[in-house]
Design a protein around this motif. Structure first.
Motif, mmCIF file in Angstrom:
data_model
loop_
_atom_site.group_PDB
_atom_site.id
_atom_site.type_symbol
_atom_site.label_atom_id
_atom_site.label_comp_id
_atom_site.label_asym_id
_atom_site.label_seq_id
_atom_site.Cartn_x
_atom_site.Cartn_y
_atom_site.Cartn_z
ATOM 1 N N PRO A 1 28.654 13.405 53.958
ATOM 2 C CA PRO A 1 28.723 14.860 53.787
ATOM 3 C C PRO A 1 27.776 15.649 54.685
ATOM 4 C CG PRO A 1 27.442 13.881 52.020
ATOM 5 C CD PRO A 1 27.968 12.737 52.838
ATOM 6 N N SER A 2 26.864 14.974 55.398
ATOM 7 C CA SER A 2 25.904 15.698 56.241
ATOM 8 C C SER A 2 25.584 14.869 57.481
ATOM 9 C CB SER A 2 24.617 16.002 55.469
ATOM 10 O OG SER A 2 23.982 14.804 55.063
ATOM 11 N N THR A 3 24.915 15.506 58.436
ATOM 12 C CA THR A 3 24.538 14.814 59.665
ATOM 13 C C THR A 3 23.184 15.307 60.150
ATOM 14 O OG1 THR A 3 25.172 14.325 61.956
ATOM 15 C CG2 THR A 3 25.713 16.513 61.124
ATOM 16 N N ASP A 4 22.480 14.449 60.878
ATOM 17 C CA ASP A 4 21.247 14.857 61.548
ATOM 18 C C ASP A 4 21.606 15.517 62.878
ATOM 19 O OD1 ASP A 4 19.820 13.779 59.500
ATOM 20 O OD2 ASP A 4 19.212 11.965 60.564
ATOM 21 N N ILE A 5 20.809 16.510 63.252
ATOM 22 C CA ILE A 5 20.979 17.183 64.540
ATOM 23 C C ILE A 5 19.622 17.218 65.227
ATOM 24 C CG2 ILE A 5 21.697 19.294 65.718
ATOM 25 C CD1 ILE A 5 23.359 19.993 63.267
ATOM 26 N N GLN A 6 19.572 16.735 66.453
ATOM 27 C CA GLN A 6 18.322 16.725 67.205
ATOM 28 C C GLN A 6 18.500 17.563 68.467
ATOM 29 O OE1 GLN A 6 15.125 14.821 66.359
ATOM 30 N NE2 GLN A 6 14.798 16.697 67.516
ATOM 31 N N ASN B 1 15.661 28.917 62.889
ATOM 32 C CA ASN B 1 14.756 28.002 62.182
ATOM 33 C C ASN B 1 14.191 26.910 63.084
ATOM 34 O OD1 ASN B 1 15.355 29.424 59.860
ATOM 35 N ND2 ASN B 1 16.938 28.002 59.190
ATOM 36 N N LEU B 2 14.597 26.883 64.358
ATOM 37 C CA LEU B 2 14.169 25.799 65.233
ATOM 38 C C LEU B 2 12.722 25.982 65.678
ATOM 39 C CD1 LEU B 2 17.277 25.174 67.528
ATOM 40 C CD2 LEU B 2 16.717 24.194 65.304
ATOM 41 N N ASP B 3 12.042 24.858 65.781
ATOM 42 C CA ASP B 3 10.653 24.835 66.242
ATOM 43 C C ASP B 3 10.562 23.819 67.381
ATOM 44 O OD1 ASP B 3 7.957 24.648 66.688
ATOM 45 O OD2 ASP B 3 7.410 24.187 64.619
ATOM 46 N N PRO B 4 10.214 24.257 68.592
ATOM 47 C CA PRO B 4 10.142 23.317 69.716
ATOM 48 C C PRO B 4 9.186 22.155 69.475
ATOM 49 C CG PRO B 4 10.016 25.585 70.488
ATOM 50 C CD PRO B 4 9.892 25.627 69.006
ATOM 51 N N MET B 5 8.226 22.340 68.568
ATOM 52 C CA MET B 5 7.238 21.297 68.322
ATOM 53 C C MET B 5 7.702 20.280 67.284
ATOM 54 S SD MET B 5 4.991 22.352 70.414
ATOM 55 C CE MET B 5 3.585 21.335 70.025
ATOM 56 N N GLN B 6 8.807 20.568 66.612
ATOM 57 C CA GLN B 6 9.274 19.661 65.563
ATOM 58 C C GLN B 6 9.933 18.441 66.184
ATOM 59 O OE1 GLN B 6 11.329 21.432 62.247
ATOM 60 N NE2 GLN B 6 12.583 19.611 61.895
ATOM 61 N N THR B 7 9.511 17.277 65.738
ATOM 62 C CA THR B 7 10.065 16.031 66.277
ATOM 63 C C THR B 7 11.117 15.414 65.360
ATOM 64 O OG1 THR B 7 8.244 14.794 65.263
ATOM 65 C CG2 THR B 7 7.955 15.520 67.551
ATOM 66 N N ALA C 1 4.395 19.137 77.043
ATOM 67 C CA ALA C 1 2.993 19.458 77.315
ATOM 68 C C ALA C 1 2.361 20.173 76.128
ATOM 69 C CB ALA C 1 2.892 20.322 78.569
ATOM 70 N N LEU C 2 3.102 21.072 75.516
ATOM 71 C CA LEU C 2 2.570 21.791 74.357
ATOM 72 C C LEU C 2 2.340 20.852 73.181
ATOM 73 C CD1 LEU C 2 4.674 25.081 74.438
ATOM 74 C CD2 LEU C 2 2.264 24.814 75.004
ATOM 75 N N SER C 3 3.234 19.870 73.024
ATOM 76 C CA SER C 3 3.063 18.932 71.914
ATOM 77 C C SER C 3 1.843 18.042 72.114
ATOM 78 C CB SER C 3 4.323 18.073 71.755
ATOM 79 O OG SER C 3 4.543 17.288 72.911
ATOM 80 N N ARG C 4 1.450 17.817 73.379
ATOM 81 C CA ARG C 4 0.260 16.996 73.646
ATOM 82 C C ARG C 4 -1.028 17.806 73.540
ATOM 83 N NH1 ARG C 4 3.562 15.103 77.966
ATOM 84 N NH2 ARG C 4 2.422 16.482 79.392
ATOM 85 N N ALA C 5 -0.929 19.104 73.736
ATOM 86 C CA ALA C 5 -2.132 19.949 73.719
ATOM 87 C C ALA C 5 -2.510 20.250 72.274
ATOM 88 C CB ALA C 5 -1.868 21.241 74.489
ATOM 89 N N ARG C 6 -3.379 19.454 71.725
ATOM 90 C CA ARG C 6 -3.761 19.613 70.329
ATOM 91 C C ARG C 6 -4.556 20.897 70.095
ATOM 92 N NH1 ARG C 6 -0.171 16.473 67.984
ATOM 93 N NH2 ARG C 6 -0.193 14.340 68.793
ATOM 94 N N ARG C 7 -5.456 21.226 71.056
ATOM 95 C CA ARG C 7 -6.277 22.424 70.899
ATOM 96 C C ARG C 7 -6.742 22.885 72.272
ATOM 97 N NH1 ARG C 7 -12.043 21.176 70.424
ATOM 98 N NH2 ARG C 7 -12.371 18.965 70.883
#
Length: 328
Positions: free
Chosen positions: A221-226, A192-198, A272-278
């Protein structure tokens, strides 16, 4: 002179015999009534038990209350028949308000039956069931992240070990179960991981150890994972836009364009991919054109992008005559 009988309109009535007949009738009625209301003993099954009065901030009931309870009762035959039909609705309340378990946590708890369904029914003896009550204890355990599955194709790699934001948790529960807890774990589905997800991923925290740990509670009961993606190449699809400059010949205009293929595969670092909008092509100059213009042209490569495949696309710019003023 009067005798044992009297007359009314010539008919003779024997009063003593009349009284005797009434007494016999009353006796027979009493016998029949007694037989119809005769009480019987029977066993009813209570399938629903609920606990009451336990301070759950201090104690835990570890016994299973799903086991049916057999209760001896006395009632009329008709009432017992009704109870048989209502057997699935009977409830019992396990009263733990004044519970005083022994050193092993054992206690014979009284059970009160739900009155609305048991009117006109006498319980021969207040039923009791054996229960186990343990004091609540707590301790702190570390949280580890367990990656599950595989990363999507072209997503690159992530740094290991993956660390949770919540590095420790407090666990609460009966002493017998807390002693068997070996750790706490948060699951990270790699698919489910997406390299573009911040934003971080959220995962429930579960304890593990020896045997059943049904009464252990985790706080939080839960935790964030980055997850941190490495600088390894990441491959993703991007759409390509044609960059058109210039103006067609007088009386002509641009009626649109077609890019083939519409999407290309881009490889580069995550940042770099996250900066490249189009992605856009090199400029396509249509100055003075009077007809459709088609060519193969390179795609401009943004900073940090390692490669684009294919590196060029085919673009057709549709040029059409413009309608004259006043022309329908």
């Amino acid at each position: 002179m009067t005798g044992p009988s009297s007359s009314a309109g010539g008919a003779r009535v024997n009063v003593p015999i009349l009284i005797m007949s009434l007494m016999i009738s009353l006796f027979l009625w009493a016998v029949v009534y007694t037989q119809t209301t005769e009480t019987k003993q029977a066993t009813v099954t209570v399938r629903h038990l609920v606990k009451k009065g336990l301070d759950e901030s201090k104690y835990v009931l570890t016994s299973d209350l799903s086991i049916p309870l057999q209760v001896r009762v006395v009632a009329s035959a008709d009432r017992l028949n009704e109870l048989e039909l209502l057997s699935d609705q009977l409830e019992g309340t396990v009263n733990l308000t004044s519970a005083s378990p022994d050193k092993d946590g054992k206690y014979m708890a009284p059970v009160s039956l739900w009155p609305p369904k048991l009117r006109d029914v006498a319980v021969q003896q207040i039923p009791r069931i054996p229960v186990t009550i343990e004091p609540v204890v707590s301790r702190t355990v570390p949280v580890e992240v367990k990656p599950v599955g595989k990363l999507p194709e072209g997503a690159g790699e992530i740094e290991t070990p993956v660390l949770p934001v919540q590095k420790t948790v407090r666990i609460f529960g009966p002493k017998s179960e807390i002693a068997r807890v070996e750790g706490a774990q948060a699951t990270l589905p790699l698919g489910n991981l997406d390299p573009m997800q911040t934003s971080p991923y959220v995962s429930d925290i579960l304890v593990y150890g020896k045997g059943h740990l049904d009464h252990v509670r985790v706080d939080p009961p839960s935790t964030d994972i980055q997850p941190v993606f490495t600088s390894s190449a990441v491959q993703m699809p991007f759409a390509v836009t044609a960059s058109i400059i210039g103006t067609p010949a007088k009386g002509f205009g641009i009626a649109g364009n077609v890019v083939t293929p519409q999407n290309v595969s881009v490889t580069g670092g995550v940042s770099a991919l996250s900066r490249a909008r189009r992605l856009v092509t090199d400029p396509i100059d249509v100055t003075g054109k009077k007809a459709d213009y088609e060519l193969t042209i390179p795609i401009q490569r943004p900073p940090g992008i390692r490669s684009i495949s294919p590196s060029s696309v085919r673009v057709r710019v549709n040029i059409r005559p413009m309608a004259k003023t006043g022309e329908r």
